[in-house]
Enzyme design. Structure first.
Site, PDB file in Angstrom:
ATOM      1  N   LYS A  15      -2.323 -14.106   1.176  1.00 36.41           N
ATOM      2  CA  LYS A  15      -3.358 -13.105   1.460  1.00 36.41           C
ATOM      3  C   LYS A  15      -3.990 -12.682   0.144  1.00 36.41           C
ATOM      4  O   LYS A  15      -3.279 -12.320  -0.792  1.00 36.41           O
ATOM      5  CB  LYS A  15      -2.730 -11.893   2.156  1.00 36.41           C
ATOM      6  N   ASP A 125       0.153  -4.438   4.861  1.00 40.62           N
ATOM      7  CA  ASP A 125      -0.470  -5.758   4.860  1.00 40.62           C
ATOM      8  C   ASP A 125      -0.144  -6.590   6.093  1.00 40.62           C
ATOM      9  O   ASP A 125      -0.781  -7.614   6.325  1.00 40.62           O
ATOM     10  CB  ASP A 125      -0.038  -6.548   3.620  1.00 40.62           C
TER      11      ASP A 125
END
Length: 273
Positions: A15, A125
């Protein structure tokens, strides 16, 4: 929860926070974020085999130091969903590197077992990693807006083999109420527009992370000195940084140069989209 076998390996991509604006802090201590998130073509992978109890096996070139019990977000994702069985996790992303290694592993697990509910309880996240596509992440990480018109970027990811604890970075953050991102470039906007737009944005955690790990400055300088680099920034809470380049060939050349100059750094060319 159905006891899924994946059979094949499931990708858990890195990510990357192209931007990360910290816009406030709630009374309960949670920080408010506004971040444009994309995913890399490099990442971990996992495979699930249903069984009676949760068991986690970690392998791969960056497996050292990765917990194999309920400290691991994949294990906690299994507990959240009620899934039981053996989880094989191959680690290719730096542990605690600001590119969602553990969160992406948990997100990939949740996608594999068909989990549809919120997973913000696992970390800020995890929801965007659960979504697994370009998105604008806001709130405490629980608000996900698809960003399908984000262009594809060629990048180099660099981590100096430093682990940074995210809470320590937030403790060092001086300004916790900063402007949010403006609207994204219009659909179909070209690379020049996107780079100019990104250059006007920020990672509000970068200075705080550099106080914890000054080597992040060295990484950014090294990236900035590579040929034809368009933008350099830290991802997440660090210590991984990225450079954006005009082509895959230029990115590969930059990664090769950096690897020769800093053989102890984790350095990979990749594509972000």
């Amino acid at each position: 929860m159905r006891q899924t076998d994946t059979g094949d390996w499931v990708r858990a991509p890195a990510k990357i926070n192209l931007t990360l604006h910290v816009t406030g802090q709630r009374d309960d201590g949670y920080h408010l974020l506004d971040s444009l998130v994309v995913f890399a073509h490099v990442g971990d992978k996992l495979r699930l085999t249903a069984g009676d109890d949760v068991a986690l096996e970690v392998s791969g070139p960056l497996a050292a130091g990765v917990p194999t019990d309920d400290r691991n977000l994949v294990w906690r994702a299994a507990e959240l969903t009620g899934w039981r069985g053996r989880i094989e996790l191959e680690k290719r992303l730096p542990h605690g590197g600001g590119i969602g290694g553990g969160s992406s592993d948990a997100g990939a697990f949740l996608r594999a077992v068909g989990w549809q509910k919120s997973a913000v309880s696992l970390g800020a996240d995890v929801p965007v990693c659960h979504f697994g596509q370009p998105a604008r992440m806001s709130g405490i990480g629980d608000q996900i807006t698809p960003a399908g018109d984000v262009m594809t970027f060629f990048a180099v990811l660099v981590n100096p083999n430093v682990h940074i604890a995210t809470p320590k970075v937030f403790q060092n953050l001086v300004a916790k109420t900063n402007p949010p991102m403006p609207g994204l470039p219009a659909p179909g906007a070209g690379g020049r527009v996107w780079i100019e737009w990104l250059a006007a944005q920020r990672n509000d955690l970068q200075d705080a992370a550099q106080e914890v790990a000054p080597i992040i400055r060295d990484v950014c300088v090294a990236l900035a000195e590579t040929d034809d680099v368009l933008l350099v920034r830290m991802s997440g809470s660090g210590a991984t940084c990225f450079g954006l380049y005009p082509s895959a060939e230029v990115a590969r050349a930059a990664a090769e140069t950096l690897s020769q100059q800093h053989p102890n750094w984790w350095c990979v060319p990749t594509v972000l989209n």
